[in-house]
Write an enzyme that holds these catalytic residues in place. Structure first.
Site, PDB file in Angstrom:
ATOM      1  N   GLU A  61      36.398  -1.772 -28.935  1.00 48.08           N
ATOM      2  CA  GLU A  61      37.779  -1.299 -28.883  1.00 48.08           C
ATOM      3  C   GLU A  61      38.335  -1.442 -27.467  1.00 48.08           C
ATOM      4  O   GLU A  61      39.445  -1.920 -27.267  1.00 48.08           O
ATOM      5  CB  GLU A  61      37.890   0.160 -29.348  1.00 48.08           C
ATOM      6  CG  GLU A  61      37.650   0.368 -30.830  1.00 48.08           C
ATOM      7  CD  GLU A  61      38.594  -0.442 -31.708  1.00 48.08           C
ATOM      8  OE1 GLU A  61      39.768  -0.588 -31.351  1.00 48.08           O
ATOM      9  OE2 GLU A  61      38.127  -0.949 -32.740  1.00 48.08           O
ATOM     10  N   HIS A  86      46.131  -6.507 -29.592  1.00 50.36           N
ATOM     11  CA  HIS A  86      44.843  -5.825 -29.690  1.00 50.36           C
ATOM     12  C   HIS A  86      44.039  -6.404 -30.867  1.00 50.36           C
ATOM     13  O   HIS A  86      42.854  -6.705 -30.726  1.00 50.36           O
ATOM     14  CB  HIS A  86      45.074  -4.318 -29.878  1.00 50.36           C
ATOM     15  CG  HIS A  86      43.846  -3.532 -30.223  1.00 50.36           C
ATOM     16  ND1 HIS A  86      43.106  -2.836 -29.289  1.00 50.36           N
ATOM     17  CD2 HIS A  86      43.219  -3.333 -31.404  1.00 50.36           C
ATOM     18  CE1 HIS A  86      42.087  -2.257 -29.885  1.00 50.36           C
ATOM     19  NE2 HIS A  86      42.129  -2.530 -31.176  1.00 50.36           N
ATOM     20  N   GLU A  87      44.715  -6.583 -32.004  1.00 52.26           N
ATOM     21  CA  GLU A  87      44.033  -7.145 -33.175  1.00 52.26           C
ATOM     22  C   GLU A  87      43.630  -8.593 -32.921  1.00 52.26           C
ATOM     23  O   GLU A  87      42.548  -9.027 -33.324  1.00 52.26           O
ATOM     24  CB  GLU A  87      44.925  -7.052 -34.417  1.00 52.26           C
ATOM     25  CG  GLU A  87      45.315  -5.630 -34.812  1.00 52.26           C
ATOM     26  CD  GLU A  87      44.104  -4.726 -34.989  1.00 52.26           C
ATOM     27  OE1 GLU A  87      43.017  -5.236 -35.303  1.00 52.26           O
ATOM     28  OE2 GLU A  87      44.234  -3.514 -34.793  1.00 52.26           O
TER      29      GLU A  87
END
Lengths: 192, 335
Positions: free
Chosen positions: B257, B177-178
């Site tokens: 996100e 995700h990062e």
């Protein structure tokens, strides 16, 4: 007047052609980088395997056959990979066989609780299984890049340029027969 | 294990099962629109201030005149745009160091954190990016962040609590995700958006203050209704523009996100890792100590600052609800 319009059109088409060509070069470079990354990880795997086999063989006395197979698969993969800048069918098959034999070794190692207590072995296991992951992810990136490149080479209007300047399709790294057989033979794990 | 993977029913708009590539394309479209709105908002604010000044300066407050294009208004818009560009350049060159300082993250070596380093390197390979620096925040809170104005200068950081409570597959989902934020240039995006929002807030505040000062000295209403209308429009703008900008900023943040979640699935080809991690984070979020603050909250994987009340306004949230994120990821897995 007409002369200038025609000249303008020719220049515009020229620029367009150059940008298409540059795009193909960029995609092709990405494919080459993808393969280079796979190669780095394969070499790392060749280096790690002898260390791991050396440090587990005292614990896994009954698995000499498996250990011998791993070493053999490693040696033939090294041989097949030597001097290939792009993936050849032979080296891909050898690497897949190596992945399969390592998978067996990892699965068998679960039966030896003593291995879990040995820190060196645990470190080597982590390094080797991470390298396996890295090979997998590098292969995924390579295949994605190669697919994007191949699509560009085949589709209009890039194919006009690709044909003229010798952009050939890249080979995808498919899951080979040896590896597929190993996947199918792997014991089913029930997580419930 | 199986029970952890089935999704609870979630209320709200249902996202259709879709592959990650089209999820990314849709997200990029949404983000582009939101940023365009933000830039327009800034330019209009600059214009309205300039226009009000010009109307103020002209002797008779002819509102009819002000329907023509105001030169001072154009100047105001250009000035606001120019300041925004300069502020962006400054932030891009020194923003990374500031964020590392604010979060209290310490860089760690491959010798002390071999597994975290391996997972980060795996994800960098999957993304085809150079390996970012790896950092750890020594706290029991569960969170992770990425900084770096370009993929070449990126850092991925996780908290000690996260390392302790996630398994390798879940850690991989979080790091993916990062890495998605790094790959999608979100840090740069959000910095640019933050600058625009800050600038709009600052200018509106200045306008309101100077109105209050100017109002006292010369409001003795001899100039009639025209002045009142100009004043009203300016006040309305100065109050509404920062609010709207803030809402747009949070909307962009939420879109990014979702995009990072979709990218994480693209990198790992395994939504279950990230879903599992988000569930652990959700179960943990009430007891976790706070890290970060309102200035850094948007860079974390889940909002590190507790909401005032649990039903806090969704319009002013930097992160979508975990339930909604898990729902979308589950749909990706199904697609």
């Amino acid at each position: 007047m007409a002369f200038w319009i025609v000249l303008g059109l020719i220049v515009a088409i020229g620029f367009w052609g150059v940008s298409l060509y540059n795009r193909l070069v960029r995609l092709k470079t990405q494919v080459a980088n993808g393969w280079a990354q796979i190669d780095v990880q394969l070499k790392r795997r060749y280096d790690l395997i002898p260390n791991l086999v050396e440090s587990v063989k005292d614990y896994m006395g009954y698995e000499q056959e498996t250990l011998r197979q791993v070493i053999e698969a490693r040696n033939s993969a090294v041989k097949a990979n030597a001097g290939t800048a792009t993936p050849s069918a032979a080296s891909l098959n050898a690497e897949s066989a190596l992945t399969a034999s390592l998978g067996r070794l990892f699965a068998l190692s679960e039966n030896y609780p003593n291995l879990k207590a040995n820190e060196t072995v645990q470190q080597l296991m982590e390094e080797l299984s991470s390298t396996e992951n890295k090979i997998g992810f590098a292969r995924q990136f390579y295949n994605d890049s190669a697919t994007a490149y191949n699509t560009a080479v085949l589709s209009f209007p890039d194919n006009l340029i690709a044909g003229r300047f010798g952009f050939e399709q890249a080979t995808l790294w498919q899951v080979a027969e040896a590896e597929r057989a190993a996947v199918e033979a792997a014991p089913k794990v029930d997580l419930r | 294990m199986n029970a952890a993977v089935t999704a609870e029913p979630v209320t709200g708009p249902r996202v259709n099962g879709t592959d990650f590539l089209s999820a990314q394309a849709e997200n990029r479209r949404n983000t582009r629109w939101l940023i365009l709105i933000l830039i327009l908002l800034g330019l209009i604010l600059g214009y309205v201030i300039g226009w009000a000044l010009e109307a103020w300066a002209s002797a008779d407050y002819q509102v009819a005149d002000t329907l023509n294009i105001s030169a001072l208004g154009i100047l105001g818009a250009l000035a606001l745009g120019g300041i925004g560009i300069i502020a962006s350049i400054v932030t891009f060159s020194s923003g990374d160091r500031i964020i590392m300082k604010l979060t209290g993250a310490e860089e760690v070596t491959a010798e002390t954190e071999p597994v975290l380093h391996n997972v980060v390197e795996e994800m960098a390979i999957a993304a085809g990016l150079p390996k970012p620096r790896v950092a750890v925040i020594e706290t029991e809170a569960l969170n992770a962040f990425a900084t770096g104005m370009s993929p070449q200068k990126a850092t991925i950081g996780v908290t000690r609590g996260l390392l302790k409570s996630l398994n390798r597959e879940q850690l991989q989902g979080v790091v993916a995700h990062e890495m998605g934020h790094v790959l999608n240039l979100d840090i740069r995006y959000m910095a640019a958006v933050g600058i625009m929002v800050g600038l709009i807030a600052l200018v509106s505040d200045l306008a309101l203050r100077s109105l209050r000062m100017g109002g006292r000295s010369r409001s003795s209403g001899k100039k009639g209704g025209g002045a009142l209308i100009v004043l009203l429009i300016l006040v309305l703008f100065a109050i509404l523009a920062p609010l709207a900008a803030q809402a747009v900023r949070f909307a962009v943040s939420r879109q990014r996100e979702y995009l990072a979640d979709a990218t994480a699935v693209q990198l790992t080809r395994n939504p279950l890792g990230l879903i599992g991690a988000l569930k652990v984070l959700e179960g943990h979020k009430e007891k976790a100590p706070e890290i970060g603050n309102r200035a850094t909250q948007h860079i974390f994987i889940v909002n590190p600052v507790k909401a005032f009340k649990s039903g806090g306004s969704a319009l002013f949230a930097t992160h979508p609800s975990l339930a909604e994120r898990i729902e979308r990821l589950t749909n990706l897995g199904r697609g």
